[in-house]
Design a protein around this motif. Sequence first.
Motif, PDB file in Angstrom:
ATOM      1  N   LEU A 122       0.822  -1.207   0.000  1.00 30.74           N
ATOM      2  CA  LEU A 122       0.000   0.000   0.000  1.00 30.74           C
ATOM      3  C   LEU A 122       0.861   1.265   0.000  1.00 30.74           C
ATOM      4  O   LEU A 122       0.456   2.307  -0.517  1.00 30.74           O
ATOM      5  N   PHE A 123       2.037   1.164   0.581  1.00 29.96           N
ATOM      6  CA  PHE A 123       2.957   2.302   0.532  1.00 29.96           C
ATOM      7  C   PHE A 123       3.702   2.346  -0.798  1.00 29.96           C
ATOM      8  O   PHE A 123       3.917   3.418  -1.369  1.00 29.96           O
ATOM      9  N   ALA A 124       4.072   1.168  -1.293  1.00 32.98           N
ATOM     10  CA  ALA A 124       4.933   1.119  -2.474  1.00 32.98           C
ATOM     11  C   ALA A 124       4.193   1.508  -3.749  1.00 32.98           C
ATOM     12  O   ALA A 124       4.774   2.144  -4.638  1.00 32.98           O
ATOM     13  N   ILE A 125       2.910   1.140  -3.861  1.00 34.09           N
ATOM     14  CA  ILE A 125       2.191   1.415  -5.110  1.00 34.09           C
ATOM     15  C   ILE A 125       2.024   2.914  -5.356  1.00 34.09           C
ATOM     16  O   ILE A 125       2.365   3.403  -6.444  1.00 34.09           O
ATOM     17  N   PRO A 126       1.522   3.706  -4.392  1.00 34.91           N
ATOM     18  CA  PRO A 126       1.473   5.160  -4.644  1.00 34.91           C
ATOM     19  C   PRO A 126       2.858   5.763  -4.884  1.00 34.91           C
ATOM     20  O   PRO A 126       3.011   6.672  -5.710  1.00 34.91           O
ATOM     21  N   PHE A 127       3.837   5.252  -4.161  1.00 37.25           N
ATOM     22  CA  PHE A 127       5.214   5.722  -4.351  1.00 37.25           C
ATOM     23  C   PHE A 127       5.677   5.441  -5.780  1.00 37.25           C
ATOM     24  O   PHE A 127       6.275   6.297  -6.444  1.00 37.25           O
ATOM     25  N   LEU A 128       5.379   4.231  -6.259  1.00 35.90           N
ATOM     26  CA  LEU A 128       5.761   3.853  -7.619  1.00 35.90           C
ATOM     27  C   LEU A 128       5.026   4.707  -8.653  1.00 35.90           C
ATOM     28  O   LEU A 128       5.629   5.178  -9.631  1.00 35.90           O
ATOM     29  N   VAL A 129       3.729   4.921  -8.440  1.00 35.56           N
ATOM     30  CA  VAL A 129       2.943   5.726  -9.380  1.00 35.56           C
ATOM     31  C   VAL A 129       3.494   7.148  -9.461  1.00 35.56           C
ATOM     32  O   VAL A 129       3.657   7.713 -10.555  1.00 35.56           O
ATOM     33  N   PHE A 130       3.779   7.731  -8.310  1.00 36.21           N
ATOM     34  CA  PHE A 130       4.280   9.106  -8.280  1.00 36.21           C
ATOM     35  C   PHE A 130       5.575   9.245  -9.073  1.00 36.21           C
ATOM     36  O   PHE A 130       5.711  10.132  -9.930  1.00 36.21           O
ATOM     37  N   TRP A 131       6.529   8.351  -8.817  1.00 38.29           N
ATOM     38  CA  TRP A 131       7.823   8.484  -9.484  1.00 38.29           C
ATOM     39  C   TRP A 131       7.754   8.084 -10.953  1.00 38.29           C
ATOM     40  O   TRP A 131       8.553   8.574 -11.761  1.00 38.29           O
ATOM     41  N   MET A 132       6.816   7.224 -11.315  1.00 35.05           N
ATOM     42  CA  MET A 132       6.633   6.922 -12.735  1.00 35.05           C
ATOM     43  C   MET A 132       6.103   8.146 -13.479  1.00 35.05           C
ATOM     44  O   MET A 132       6.537   8.444 -14.600  1.00 35.05           O
ATOM     45  N   VAL A 133       5.175   8.863 -12.846  1.00 32.08           N
ATOM     46  CA  VAL A 133       4.648  10.087 -13.461  1.00 32.08           C
ATOM     47  C   VAL A 133       5.743  11.141 -13.566  1.00 32.08           C
ATOM     48  O   VAL A 133       5.889  11.821 -14.599  1.00 32.08           O
ATOM     49  N   VAL A 134       6.543  11.283 -12.503  1.00 26.77           N
ATOM     50  CA  VAL A 134       7.644  12.250 -12.526  1.00 26.77           C
ATOM     51  C   VAL A 134       8.650  11.889 -13.614  1.00 26.77           C
ATOM     52  O   VAL A 134       9.113  12.759 -14.378  1.00 26.77           O
ATOM     53  N   ALA A 135       8.981  10.603 -13.707  1.00 21.39           N
ATOM     54  CA  ALA A 135       9.943  10.173 -14.727  1.00 21.39           C
ATOM     55  C   ALA A 135       9.402  10.418 -16.129  1.00 21.39           C
ATOM     56  O   ALA A 135      10.140  10.853 -17.028  1.00 21.39           O
ATOM     57  N   LEU A 136       8.114  10.161 -16.326  1.00 21.27           N
ATOM     58  CA  LEU A 136       7.512  10.397 -17.636  1.00 21.27           C
ATOM     59  C   LEU A 136       7.535  11.883 -17.990  1.00 21.27           C
ATOM     60  O   LEU A 136       7.830  12.254 -19.139  1.00 21.27           O
TER      61      LEU A 136
END
Length: 234
Positions: A122-136
Amino acid sequence: MNNRLKRWSLSAMIAVPFSLILVLSLDIYNDWPDLLYVVVMAMAGNFFFNFLADRHDKRLIARIKADQPIMWNVSMNSVEIGKVSDSQYAAMQRMASRDGRIALAQFFNLGRMALVVVEKLLFAIPFLVFWMVVALAIISPESYTDLVREFQKADPAEITSAMRSFLQTAMTMMFVVFGVMIVMGYRFGFRNHYSEAVNRMLQQHCNTPAKGDVQLRQMAIDPISNQKVASSPD
């Protein structure tokens, strides 16, 4: 035979509902044929687990009845504290494996372990989504702009469907990471209550009240000369 049927029934009562709750919560399957498939696979897994447990129990019984001249050196914190015969050791292992309290403690430990995994996911998924958006946004601003524009144009049903697909993909990635972490030695709070119970029995057998890490080293004893002929760590 009755105890075996009770164990098989109890494990099935745990495996089937847990499997259904898991797939329904992740929205993996919704149709009745798919849910029936999940039930069948859960029952198959339950059968395989109990089959292995029965085989292990039969091996322990064979070791107990064989009463071979095999001894184990028992050490704690690298200090030898006594010896135990292989038949006695097998009896301790079987006693632990058939203790319902130990099984219950192990079950709750696995439940706590699952909660720890879910918490991390639950912590990792929002974290992953955020950094994927930033990277994109950094790597390909045009693609990021197009993605935002498409989301603005999409209706709620399309957004929900897209987010559901993304969530399932993210969950799959997280479970892969979870498996890798398990292989690397991360235990998520897992405790082997069976091993701990056997270690306590060994300490009682050797009259050692102190606590510590118990190690065993097998000795093959010649029944005539009563001399050690081979030694290997457990």
